[in-house]
Design a protein around this motif. Structure first.
Motif, PDB file in Angstrom:
ATOM      1  N   GLU A  99       5.214  13.650  18.103  1.00 22.48           N
ATOM      2  CA  GLU A  99       6.011  12.892  19.288  1.00 22.48           C
ATOM      3  C   GLU A  99       7.329  13.972  19.290  1.00 22.48           C
ATOM      4  OE1 GLU A  99       4.842  11.224  16.628  1.00 22.48           O
ATOM      5  OE2 GLU A  99       3.606   9.794  17.615  1.00 22.48           O
ATOM      6  N   THR A 100       7.952  14.325  18.118  1.00 25.80           N
ATOM      7  CA  THR A 100       8.857  15.210  18.342  1.00 25.80           C
ATOM      8  C   THR A 100       8.451  16.807  18.728  1.00 25.80           C
ATOM      9  OG1 THR A 100       9.728  14.044  16.217  1.00 25.80           O
ATOM     10  CG2 THR A 100      10.695  16.218  16.771  1.00 25.80           C
ATOM     11  N   TYR A 101       7.259  17.148  18.338  1.00 27.48           N
ATOM     12  CA  TYR A 101       6.767  18.254  19.072  1.00 27.48           C
ATOM     13  C   TYR A 101       6.691  18.226  20.394  1.00 27.48           C
ATOM     14  CZ  TYR A 101       3.108  21.557  20.305  1.00 27.48           C
ATOM     15  OH  TYR A 101       2.433  22.690  20.903  1.00 27.48           O
ATOM     16  N   VAL A 102       6.104  17.138  21.003  1.00 26.04           N
ATOM     17  CA  VAL A 102       6.079  16.961  22.303  1.00 26.04           C
ATOM     18  C   VAL A 102       7.113  17.015  23.022  1.00 26.04           C
ATOM     19  CG1 VAL A 102       5.345  15.428  24.362  1.00 26.04           C
ATOM     20  CG2 VAL A 102       3.737  16.065  22.411  1.00 26.04           C
ATOM     21  N   ALA A 103       8.237  16.349  22.358  1.00 29.88           N
ATOM     22  CA  ALA A 103       9.671  15.980  23.051  1.00 29.88           C
ATOM     23  C   ALA A 103      10.464  17.846  22.961  1.00 29.88           C
ATOM     24  CB  ALA A 103      10.807  15.330  22.043  1.00 29.88           C
ATOM     25  N   ASN A 104      10.138  18.506  21.860  1.00 31.31           N
ATOM     26  CA  ASN A 104      10.786  19.611  21.886  1.00 31.31           C
ATOM     27  C   ASN A 104      10.113  20.762  22.768  1.00 31.31           C
ATOM     28  OD1 ASN A 104      12.217  19.112  19.651  1.00 31.31           O
ATOM     29  ND2 ASN A 104      10.635  19.987  18.097  1.00 31.31           N
TER      30      ASN A 104
END
Length: 256
Positions: A99-104
């Motif tokens: 989820e953090t990867y996608v947000a980044n």
């Protein structure tokens, strides 16, 4: 001025960093793009081995500020992170939750769009454990091709959502080796070491010429589909062809 070239920036991790290493791969993404954009765009390498989307998020503003100048603009940026993000949680330095990867990656795309930079995402490729781990004895086995696929799929979904074309390297490389959904998954540690992925990697993770050619074709296809105005044939040549230089005045005028 005629000698101030606009740019394509290749932003990513070690696969981007090594995309100019013709000693390892006779065909590489960087030189191939430089060739087709000769006298049209400068192709700038910004590859950082081991980096993740978390690092890229911290860097993107400074990269844009450095490369965008009053006389030279970034027209296109390829963004290739996810290979290191997708390591398991035991990799405390590199692991980035999905989820953090996608947000980044969303953040990076938004920053580029705000600067009028076109973006092409490149998703993580497969991972061949049988090439990688034998050269790294003692290291925790925290990578799998299944994890890489999850991150590639998530990036493809994000690209569709926000209108950024994505080169899905996991799918493209697995298609190249003839894999189909439901087949045994090449590259898994528990399966045979003899699998066709070996022909596409230097070490199970980093690309050789075959993989870089697939990446190059994917990038050019993304440009064709999403940003046709940036195709080489649609970008003006800088300075006239030699045959039109009938007097010094012609070149002097073009250089103004």
């Amino acid at each position: 001025m005629a000698l101030n070239y606009d740019k394509i920036v290749l932003f990513g991790d070690s696969i981007t960093q090594y995309a100019y290493n013709v000693n390892v791969s006779p065909f590489c993404l960087g030189p191939a793009l430089q060739d087709v954009y000769t006298r049209k765009f400068d192709v700038i390498q910004r590859g950082y081995g081991g980096y993740t989307s978390a690092h890229a998020k911290l860097m993107i503003d400074k990269i844009i500020a450095h490369e965008n100048t009053p006389t030279s603009k970034v027209k296109l940026m390829t963004v290739f992170f996810g290979t290191n993000d997708s390591t398991g949680p035991s990799s405390t330095i590199q692991h980035v939750p999905l989820e953090t990867y996608v947000a980044n990656m969303r953040y990076i795309a938004e920053k580029c769009k705000a600067a009028d930079i076109k973006v092409v995402f490149i998703g993580a490729g497969p991972f061949n454990a049988h090439q990688w781990w034998p050269t790294r004895p003692g290291n925790p086995h925290n990578r799998t091709t299944i994890q890489a696929r999850e991150y590639c799929d998530a990036l493809v979904a994000l690209g569709k959502e926000i209108g950024v074309p994505t080169v899905p390297m996991w799918d493209l490389l697995m298609e190249a080796v003839g894999w189909k959904e439901g087949d045994p998954l090449y590259g898994l540690e528990e399966l045979s070491a003899e699998n066709p992925l070996t022909e596409y990697f230097v070490d199970g993770l980093h690309y050789n010429a075959k993989s870089y050619k697939i990446e190059y074709d994917g990038v050019m296809n993304a440009i064709k589909q999403a940003y046709p105005e940036l195709l080489p044939e649609n970008v003006p040549l800088r300075l006239p062809e030699w045959a039109s230089l009938t007097s010094p005045d012609v070149l002097e005028k073009a250089l103004q």
